[in-house]
Write an enzyme that holds these catalytic residues in place. Sequence first.
Site, PDB file in Angstrom:
ATOM      1  N   CYS A 114       0.836  -1.198   0.000  1.00  0.00           N
ATOM      2  CA  CYS A 114       0.000   0.000   0.000  1.00  0.00           C
ATOM      3  C   CYS A 114       0.874   1.253   0.000  1.00  0.00           C
ATOM      4  O   CYS A 114       1.675   1.450   0.908  1.00  0.00           O
ATOM      5  CB  CYS A 114      -0.907   0.011   1.219  1.00  0.00           C
ATOM      6  N   HIS A 181       4.357  -6.338  -7.366  1.00  0.00           N
ATOM      7  CA  HIS A 181       3.792  -5.216  -8.108  1.00  0.00           C
ATOM      8  C   HIS A 181       4.988  -4.400  -8.593  1.00  0.00           C
ATOM      9  O   HIS A 181       5.701  -3.817  -7.785  1.00  0.00           O
ATOM     10  CB  HIS A 181       2.883  -4.390  -7.201  1.00  0.00           C
ATOM     11  N   GLY A 215       0.668  -5.583 -12.651  1.00  0.00           N
ATOM     12  CA  GLY A 215       0.908  -4.294 -13.285  1.00  0.00           C
ATOM     13  C   GLY A 215       0.958  -4.368 -14.799  1.00  0.00           C
ATOM     14  O   GLY A 215       1.515  -5.300 -15.376  1.00  0.00           O
TER      15      GLY A 215
END
Length: 497
Positions: A114, A181, A215
């Site tokens: 996050c 990610h 991604g």
Amino acid sequence: MVSPKDVSRKLIGFDFYHKILGSPKYVVAPMVDQSEYAWRLLSKRYGAELCYTPMFHARLFSEADGKYMKEMWQTGKGDRPLIVQFCANDPETLLKAAKLVEGECDAVDINLGCPQHIARRGKYGAYLMDEWELIAEMVKILHRELSIPVTCKIRVFNDVEKTIRYAKMIEEAGCQLLTVHGRLREQKGHKTGLADWEQIKMVKEAVKIPVFANGNILYKEDADRCMQATGVDGVMSAEGNLYNPAIFCGRHISTTALALEYLDICASLTEQATATPSMIRAHLFKLFHASLPIHTDIRAQLAKAKTRPEFEHVCKELEKRLNEMSGGEREVQCPQEGWTLDERGVRVLPAWVAQPYVRGDAERRNREAKEKEKVQEDNRNGATSSPAAEEAQTVPAESGQENELFVTPEETVPNGPIAPPVVGGIPTAPSPEPQAQIETDTPVTNETDIAGTTSNMDSQVLRKRSNPDTASNEENQALAVHHTSQVEEAIMPERRM
């Protein structure tokens, strides 16, 4: 400690990936309030092989009153394999929360990705990237105490060698599957940019556990190309799945058909297991993003809908109108000569089918709509319009290039290519209702709807968020915005989790 009877469930690495998860290649990401049970079931009908739950707040989930868990935890028939994700910054609290679900899922995932400012204040997600000892302890305690494996989702560093050391540290602590990610912690909002597949590839080559990539995925072909380019074992989709739940089977299906199927799934579940009105509303806004700028009255009705019959009425009314465009067709097939692409390499698709939202669309539509507005104003004043403005005035409604005046600042910033060789902007969501715009410095939730501007999402706010009958009108308007950022972030309190 793990009891002997649970050893058979505690497979590691590729044994876990193959024997428990079933060797999944197409994975639905953890998305706050959006990868809920009903949506997971819909996604699995269209090619998803593994789903993650929404990210849950470990401290709230483990509170003694059980209210947060009761409201947020949903599972049932057809939901396996399933991985549950938590954000946390305290090993014991994380373990306490994970223990509550270990019998109903196949692994527990730790959110280490996050990037929102609220995560920095709360010290979780990507803001633990410099706290390697703490991360290691959280992974170790779950690996030691749970009867199921622990997995992690991370972001990358600028220095690829540091990313590799980071990934290997997490692996050595006991992580059995790693999702990477391929963006930096700083890449969020209008700074999203491209995910770095090369870093993902190097992580995959450095570790001995299965790796998922996250991604740059607009279409199934992107997922397949990513696996080929990086060597990963699977690809995770967030926004791509939200805008087209059939992304993993490579289909572009009628949005109203998908929406009504989703609502049927919701109706088939118990009240405890089904989606809340705010979840449903968020999904429908994303599914209909290409047609709502044309049918603005439907957009307004959707923003106000609170019950399943009201959502069904909106879908069926929109279906009638879109059938005039589609001739009653349910799906667009790829022509023999291949898809028609625009100047950015993005597929040219009719507004009635599920498709990715590309950031450049908002910029272009906003510019053209403003030119059209100027033409109308000039005409009212008796002025002569420019050729460019006249051209903007004649844009056909079917193109979806009108009524897009209310775009957030982030949506007007081009971000370059999606993924080689696809060209365009990173997909994001339009703002469906102008009156719902909120001016605030508080970061919003990830790829879901805004549920208010408070930065302290305690259990009371979360309960209010899931119940539209107790939410204020301002909050319900805000639920219609669907501002997108990144998949794993959520507004959380500044406390140990």
